[in-house]
Design a protein around this motif. Structure first.
Motif, mmCIF file in Angstrom:
data_model
loop_
_atom_site.group_PDB
_atom_site.id
_atom_site.type_symbol
_atom_site.label_atom_id
_atom_site.label_comp_id
_atom_site.label_asym_id
_atom_site.label_seq_id
_atom_site.Cartn_x
_atom_site.Cartn_y
_atom_site.Cartn_z
ATOM 1 N N GLU A 17 0.862 -1.094 -0.051
ATOM 2 C CA GLU A 17 -0.127 -0.019 0.130
ATOM 3 C C GLU A 17 1.052 1.259 0.006
ATOM 4 N N GLN A 47 2.060 -3.652 -6.817
ATOM 5 C CA GLN A 47 2.551 -2.926 -5.687
ATOM 6 C C GLN A 47 4.146 -3.364 -5.614
ATOM 7 N N ALA A 102 -3.108 -5.216 3.324
ATOM 8 C CA ALA A 102 -4.463 -5.050 3.770
ATOM 9 C C ALA A 102 -5.443 -6.408 4.203
ATOM 10 N N THR A 152 -4.858 2.981 6.077
ATOM 11 C CA THR A 152 -5.329 3.123 4.539
ATOM 12 C C THR A 152 -6.278 4.144 4.391
#
Length: 597
Positions: A409, A435, A473, A526
């Motif tokens: 992220e 990513q 996540a 996030t």
């Protein structure tokens, strides 16, 4: 012995073994420093602790099989991919040159100091050839030398044990039968024993392949099947040729660790527990057989023997073994200061000394107590001085933390950049290609391959990692990975928290080291970041606004302290704080890395 005496002996041995290891762990010293004197003292005070009385003729075979299990576990930790170049050259030399030099010089010193018959001295010299991973490993874990040094010494300890065990058995039979005069016969028998051990190892590896790869046994059955296979193969090899089961056990461990597609669990908690228990029981039992009377006239000469092994023999072995290699002067010096004797020396001395005494060989009664003294002296000396010597020689790995951040992220990438700006060599891993590209574009180091395989020893990519932070996540992935990785990497394993109302299958029910404040979960981080929050690095002595959250402290010496609900580290001089600033806080530039990084 009566039934009650057996109960007392077995129960007391177990309690002393585990209690000594607990005490050593609390004192942060090698367990042997506690186990040997405890076993000796208890054996002098309580007759029921004598393993010869408890187990009779079964004691020696049980010791041999127990050592085989220990060496199999050691073999599981040997990666052939790391045995290359000058590392391989040094390890090979340490095995054959080291064994030969230690045997010859140990024998000569034993004759001079202990006044032993030549045959008994030859036996003692052969016994003291071995070192051992169960002694070297914990010492290296405490010292943390450079990776190359660690590989060399662990390989030496794991391979010299079976070689020394077989050498001891052959010398014993030669001394017992012919006074040790027929050296050529001994060489042939030695090579024959190595052949038996290698053949047994190949058969055992094939058996493990069927059990683990073809039958695909689960973790519980797979572990117990490994144990049964190792013991069965080692026992059969020992029936064919004494002590060859040790080589077979190491070969089986090497095969499982290095052959592709072996379906072995990443963690081995059962084996780790079993090996720890076996070590404690063996050292308590063997040291209990050493009586105060047997030490009365042996302590000082045996200490002289230990001094000669430490000051003369080992440095000479190190010089000969590293000659012409690219090892630095400090690395050569540390190899010359790391040769503690361990469980195989104790087991071999316990097995053979009594038989030689019965044969009337002069000085044979001194073999076990002298070995006991040398083990205590070398373990204590190296255990108390290895860290200082390593620092003096400049071969200690830097204390600076090297964290692994798992996740791709944007906030995780920016966290990696912030930690790097504070001077830490950050490594990252992510599973999604998008990513991984983001991490690469940020200029951060990216760990290749599959995370769990790399972290649990099937690859060398994650060597030197001091902490793992699971920040993906996927809350369930973080929780499961934390469970698997904990105990498989050198440092701590933390994960970002899951929401209290999480619908995850695993995450809400697994504890462990959860990062940050309770309400600062991965989902919250996030969301805040999407709303404009930023990762900020600033000197810790500068007061942060009340609505800024402290995530980490980077200490002045390079150590990384995460904030958790249980641990809120206090800032000190020279520390940097890594914080989460709200959207109104802007995105201030990170400070430059500290000097020297």
């Amino acid at each position: 012995m009566t039934t009650n005496q057996v109960f007392i002996g077995v129960g007391l041995t177990l309690v002393l073994a585990v209690g000594s290891q607990i005490l050593a762990g609390r004192l942060r010293i090698p367990a042997l420093i506690v186990l040997l004197p405890v076993g000796f003292t208890a054996g002098a005070l309580v007759d029921d602790l004598d393993p010869q009385r408890l187990l009779g003729p079964a004691f020696s075979p049980l010791v041999s099989l127990a050592v085989a299990v220990i060496l199999y576990d050691a073999g599981l930790g040997l990666d052939l991919g790391k045995l290359k170049g000058h590392i391989r050259v040094v390890v090979v030399r340490l095995i054959w040159i080291g064994a030969l030099v230690s045997w010859v010089l140990g024998t000569l010193v034993a004759i001079l100091l202990l006044g032993m018959d030549r045959r008994a001295a030859v036996m003692l010299g052969a016994i003291l050839v071995v070192s051992g991973p169960t002694v070297v490993g914990p010492l290296l874990g405490f010292v943390r030398p450079k990776q190359r040094l660690q590989h060399i010494l662990v390989w030496e300890g794991s391979l010299i044990d079976p070689v020394g065990g077989i050498l001891g058995a052959l010398v014993f039979h030669l001394v017992e039968a012919s006074g040790g005069r027929h050296a050529g016969v001994g060489v042939v028998k030695f090579l024959g024993s190595v052949g038996v051990g290698l053949a047994g190892g190949v058969v055992g590896a094939a058996l493990l392949w069927v059990l683990l790869r073809v039958l695909r046994l689960g973790e519980v059955l797979g572990t117990t099947a490994q144990l049964a296979a190792v013991i069965a193969v080692a026992a059969f090899c020992d029936v064919v040729r004494e002590d060859t089961g040790l080589i077979a056990a190491v070969v089986m461990g090497l095969a499982v660790a290095n052959l592709p597609r072996f379906d072995v669990p990443a963690r081995r908690p059962f084996f780790e527990t079993l090996v720890s228990l076996i070590l404690g029981l063996l050292f308590i039992s063997i040291s209990a057989t050493v009586t105060p009377q047997s030490l009365r006239h042996v302590v000082l000469p045996a200490l002289g023997l230990a001094v000669a092994l430490v000051i003369v023999v080992r440095p000479l072995v190190a010089v000969l073994s590293t000659l012409g290699t690219d090892l630095s002067r400090g690395e050569r010096g540390f190899i010359g200061w790391m040769a503690p004797r361990g469980i195989v020396a104790a087991a071999t001395a316990s097995t053979f000394s009594a038989a030689l005494v019965a044969r009337g060989i002069g000085g044979a009664s001194k073999i076990l107590p002298a070995t006991f003294v040398v083990i205590v002296a070398t373990v204590t000396l190296y255990g108390l001085t290895a860290s200082a010597v390593a620092r003096r020689l400049g071969v200690v790995r830097p204390a600076r933390s090297r964290p692994l951040l798992v996740g791709g992220e944007q906030w995780v990438v920016d966290l990696g950049l912030a930690l790097r700006s504070a001077g830490l060599p950050v490594l990252m891993w992510a599973g999604l290609e998008q990513q991984r590209e983001r991490i690469g574009q940020a200029g951060l180091d990216l760990a290749p391959g599959e995370l769990l395989a790399a972290a649990t020893g099937e690859g060398a990519e994650l060597e030197g990692i001091t902490a793992v932070f699971l920040l993906t996540a996927e809350d369930d992935f973080n929780a499961l990975a934390a469970t698997i990785l904990r105990g498989s990497v050198e440092g701590s394993v933390h994960r970002v928290g899951a929401p209290g109302e999480s619908l995850g299958v695993v995450a809400p029910f697994i504890g462990g080291e959860v990062l940050f404040d309770t309400e600062l979960t991965g989902a919250v981080l996030t969301r805040r970041y999407e709303d404009g929050a930023s990762i900020v690095t600033r000197p810790a002595d500068q007061a942060a606004p009340a609505d800024w959250d402290t995530l980490f402290l980077v200490r002045g010496d390079g150590r990384l302290d995460p904030v958790t609900e249980e641990n809120r580290p206090l800032p000190g001089p020279g520390d940097f704080a890594v914080l989460l600033a709200p959207a109104s806080g802007g995105r201030p530039a990170a400070p430059p890395a500290p000097a020297g990084v």
